[in-house]
Design an enzyme around this catalytic site. Structure first.
Site, PDB file in Angstrom:
ATOM      1  N   GLY B  74       2.131  -5.237   4.574  1.00  0.00           N
ATOM      2  CA  GLY B  74       1.162  -4.178   4.845  1.00  0.00           C
ATOM      3  C   GLY B  74      -0.202  -4.472   4.253  1.00  0.00           C
ATOM      4  O   GLY B  74      -1.236  -4.233   4.897  1.00  0.00           O
ATOM      5  N   SER B  75      -0.232  -4.993   3.050  1.00  0.00           N
ATOM      6  CA  SER B  75      -1.514  -5.248   2.391  1.00  0.00           C
ATOM      7  C   SER B  75      -2.320  -6.291   3.149  1.00  0.00           C
ATOM      8  O   SER B  75      -3.536  -6.158   3.309  1.00  0.00           O
ATOM      9  CB  SER B  75      -1.300  -5.728   0.953  1.00  0.00           C
ATOM     10  N   ASN B 154       1.245   7.809   1.450  1.00  0.00           N
ATOM     11  CA  ASN B 154       2.439   7.317   0.757  1.00  0.00           C
ATOM     12  C   ASN B 154       2.850   8.194  -0.423  1.00  0.00           C
ATOM     13  O   ASN B 154       4.012   8.211  -0.799  1.00  0.00           O
ATOM     14  CB  ASN B 154       2.224   5.875   0.292  1.00  0.00           C
ATOM     15  N   GLN B 182       3.486   3.948   6.240  1.00  0.00           N
ATOM     16  CA  GLN B 182       4.479   4.976   5.917  1.00  0.00           C
ATOM     17  C   GLN B 182       4.958   5.741   7.152  1.00  0.00           C
ATOM     18  O   GLN B 182       5.944   6.469   7.088  1.00  0.00           O
ATOM     19  CB  GLN B 182       3.893   5.989   4.920  1.00  0.00           C
ATOM     20  N   ALA B 203       7.504  -4.050   7.285  1.00  0.00           N
ATOM     21  CA  ALA B 203       8.936  -3.904   7.586  1.00  0.00           C
ATOM     22  C   ALA B 203       9.733  -3.231   6.473  1.00  0.00           C
ATOM     23  O   ALA B 203      10.690  -2.508   6.740  1.00  0.00           O
ATOM     24  CB  ALA B 203       9.541  -5.281   7.895  1.00  0.00           C
ATOM     25  N   THR B 240       2.902 -21.416   8.963  1.00  0.00           N
ATOM     26  CA  THR B 240       4.206 -21.394   9.630  1.00  0.00           C
ATOM     27  C   THR B 240       4.798 -20.002   9.510  1.00  0.00           C
ATOM     28  O   THR B 240       4.808 -19.416   8.431  1.00  0.00           O
ATOM     29  CB  THR B 240       5.146 -22.445   8.997  1.00  0.00           C
ATOM     30  N   CYS B 328       0.205   7.346 -17.242  1.00  0.00           N
ATOM     31  CA  CYS B 328       0.901   6.557 -18.243  1.00  0.00           C
ATOM     32  C   CYS B 328       1.903   5.617 -17.611  1.00  0.00           C
ATOM     33  O   CYS B 328       2.244   4.601 -18.192  1.00  0.00           O
ATOM     34  CB  CYS B 328       1.573   7.459 -19.260  1.00  0.00           C
TER      35      CYS B 328
HETATM   36  C1  LIG Z   1       0.281   3.406   2.976  1.00  0.00           C
HETATM   37  C2  LIG Z   1       0.558   2.021   2.506  1.00  0.00           C
HETATM   38  N1  LIG Z   1      -0.281   1.024   2.843  1.00  0.00           N
HETATM   39  C3  LIG Z   1      -0.074  -0.239   2.458  1.00  0.00           C
HETATM   40  C4  LIG Z   1       1.005  -0.582   1.687  1.00  0.00           C
HETATM   41  C5  LIG Z   1       1.176  -2.012   1.253  1.00  0.00           C
HETATM   42  O1  LIG Z   1       2.220  -2.618   1.916  1.00  0.00           O
HETATM   43  P1  LIG Z   1       2.895  -3.948   1.353  1.00  0.00           P
HETATM   44  O2  LIG Z   1       3.502  -3.575   0.045  1.00  0.00           O
HETATM   45  O3  LIG Z   1       3.897  -4.328   2.389  1.00  0.00           O
HETATM   46  O4  LIG Z   1       1.830  -4.966   1.204  1.00  0.00           O
HETATM   47  C6  LIG Z   1       1.909   0.412   1.312  1.00  0.00           C
HETATM   48  C7  LIG Z   1       3.086   0.089   0.473  1.00  0.00           C
HETATM   49  O5  LIG Z   1       3.184   0.358  -0.683  1.00  0.00           O
HETATM   50  C8  LIG Z   1       1.669   1.749   1.714  1.00  0.00           C
HETATM   51  O6  LIG Z   1       2.496   2.733   1.368  1.00  0.00           O
HETATM   52 ZN   LIG Z   2       1.288   7.522 -22.883  1.00  0.00          ZN
END
Ligand SMILES: Cc1ncc(COP(=O)(O)O)c(C=O)c1O
Ligand SMILES: [Zn+2]
Lengths: 141, 395
Positions: B74-75, B154, B182, B203, B240, B328
């Site tokens: 996702g990132s 999320n 999400q 995924a 790849t 924290c």
């Molecule tokens: C809304 C949202 N975007 C992006 C991500 C990032 O996805 P990934 O951990 O697969 O890189 C997450 C996962 O934590 C997410 O909840």
């Molecule tokens: Zn603390």
């Protein structure tokens, strides 16, 4: 992330509670930063006969409160004043670096409670070189 | 304490891999391992497995297969969408609109682009976490090249009015990206009907493997490449391919979108039972996020007078896994940016707990949590100076 000692003091904290008509009460922290600790002292002949705490905070904050109260129980006020957050952390078998700031609260709350006692007894408060309420995050290690 | 029972309620963090998904993946680690770029039969079989997965992803969101690009999660999809669109459209403008409650994959990418001379508007949300559409419209300028608003949050689970945002973006000729990480499997998505130009997914949020995701890019939308390399993904993403991962993604998205309504009904019933139980049994508790427009499995509540990390540690001792927006536990100094954006005071944000339910959770799990959680909250309150103040009528 936490040592067994920290987990033990978190799961079974010693000295939780209040002391009615306590000789000294000290509180540091603020809700904003997520940790607040309040300490109650029962003092007799300059000796800490009993100590209780209440803490709003993370596992490290609660464990530090528990350990710090154990370390000052039965000690003179001078000895209690010299307790550092480092000593509390060491007694806990170490704290993660990002959690060191949470242990500073105990040191601060004890100082405040001792000075509360001193003021109530017409004594000059001891000088503190740290401000525990504002940004205790910077004080850590 | 009964520490035998394990109740996993952190599906928003990640899910387990479904057995059917794992089974589909396995041959691609061992016998069917050929490089999809190789011309011989073994490679060609790999290629067709990838194309089959691409079709499944496309079908799940109403896109064309050639509009789907596989990524390392996702990132990466978020980074690619934002940086790719920004750098490709620099001549048109330098303004990007997003929201205050995006995932850090979006927020930190935008922050990076600000250092590169882009301007970013972070639109506010209301107390339920819904985007302020007026503010969004008003922040559009002739320099706006991209709007990126997440489909569902999320942390608090709030689902955004994506169709309306898509319409606004289309009217103004601005590229619209949504982080649907999400949302997949929880909300019906059709990128054409919703005027979505780019969409990110991962995924591991819908019972597939970690480290694999996809970016949908509508035909005709030009974005710069992020991963430069070989000619994979039609020369758009070098490297790849993660063959077993991609196969797993395809299988997982097929399963997750086969019966969204049925899945939702089941999860929502469990969630509501848990949520109502929590609100009934634990006083001074507040629900965070939208009461109705929220992900079916999401619960986010704040318990007054206590801090979230202690709560998680005690829940863990009872075999219950959740998460918190407390500072924290995150290692940063501030509590969750999402909880602050919906207007929670710091101390209420610190006392938040997110429980996200998934396919394997049962009514017994819910009842177990409802038995354990109130005691844990009370135990921490009994230790809290804030609760003491409250009980004594404030000081
Ligand atoms: C809304 C949202 N975007 C992006 C991500 C990032 O996805 P990934 O951990 O697969 O890189 C997450 C996962 O934590 C997410 O909840
Ligand atoms: Zn603390």
């Amino acid at each position: 992330m936490y040592s067994d000692k920290v987990m033990d003091h978190f799961m079974n904290p010693r000295n939780v509670g209040e002391i009615e008509n306590a000789d000294g009460i000290g509180e540091v922290g603020n809700p904003k930063c997520g940790d607040i600790m309040r300490i109650y002292l029962d003092v007799e002949d300059n000796i800490i006969k009993d100590v209780k705490f209440k803490t709003f905070g993370c596992g490290a904050a609660i464990a530090s409160s528990s350990m710090a109260t154990e370390l000052i129980k039965g000690k003179t006020l001078e000895e209690a004043w010299r307790l550092t957050n480092k000593a509390v952390a060491e007694a806990l078998g170490g704290l993660p670096a990002i959690k060191m700031h949470c242990s500073v609260l105990a040191e601060g709350a004890i100082h405040k409670a001792i000075n509360d006692y001193r003021i109530k007894h017409g004594l000059e408060p001891w000088k503190d070189d740290k401000n525990y309420d504002d940004d205790h995050h910077d004080i850590g290690e | 304490m009964d520490s035998k029972r394990i109740v996993y309620m952190d599906h928003a963090a990640t899910t387990y891999v479904k057995p059917e998904v794992l089974e589909a993946m396995l041959p691609y680690f061992t016998e069917q391992f050929g490089n999809p770029s190789s011309v011989y039969t073994l490679g060609r079989k790999s290629r067709s497995a990838i194309e089959e997965a691409r079709e499944k992803v496309a079908k799940a969101i109403g896109a064309l297969p050639e509009e789907i690009y596989f990524t390392g999660g996702g990132s990466e999809a978020d980074n690619w969408a934002i940086k790719g669109a920004a750098f490709a459209n620099r001549a048109k403008g330098n303004h990007i609109i997003t929201s205050k409650i995006e995932h850090h994959a979006i927020l930190n990418t935008c922050e990076f682009l600000e250092k590169q001379g882009f301007e970013v508007t972070y639109v506010s949300v209301d107390e339920n976490g819904v985007i302020d559409l007026e503010e969004l419209k008003n922040s559009i300028t002739d320099k706006t090249i991209l709007i990126s608003i997440m489909f569902a949050n999320n942390e608090i689970g709030t689902i955004q009015p994506i169709e309306e945002i898509g319409r606004i973006a289309k009217e103004r000729g601005i590229i619209f990206h949504t982080d649907a990480v999400q949302a997949i499997g929880n909300v019906e998505i059709n990128v054409k009907d919703m005027n979505i130009d780019m969409l990110s997914l991962a995924a591991h949020k819908f019972y597939g493997p970690k480290g694999v995701g996809a970016l949908y890019v509508r035909k005709g939308i030009r974005i710069e490449n992020l991963i430069h390399g070989g000619g994979q993904e039609r020369k758009r993403r070098g490297g790849t391919e993660n063959l077993p991962g991609i196969v797993g993604l395809g299988k997982a998205i097929e399963l997750a979108t086969a019966d969204i309504e049925g899945h939702n009904a089941r999860i929502r019933a469990l969630r509501d039972r848990l949520l109502n139980g929590i609100l009934e049994k634990i006083p001074y508790t507040k629900l965070n996020g939208h009461p109705e427009k929220r992900l079916p499995g999401n619960i986010n509540v704040s318990f007054k007078f206590i801090e979230g990390e202690g709560l998680l540690l005690l829940l863990d001792q009872s075999g219950i896994y959740g998460s918190t927006g407390s500072a924290c536990s995150s290692g940063s100094l501030d509590p969750s940016h999402v909880l602050l954006a919906i207007g929670l005071p710091h101390e209420i944000a610190h006392g938040s707990l997110r429980l996200s339910l998934g396919d394997k959770n049962t009514e017994e799990d819910v009842d177990y949590v409802l038995d354990v959680l109130p005691k844990i909250v009370q135990r921490l309150r009994d230790m809290s100076p804030l609760y003491e103040n409250f009980i004594k009528g404030g000081r």
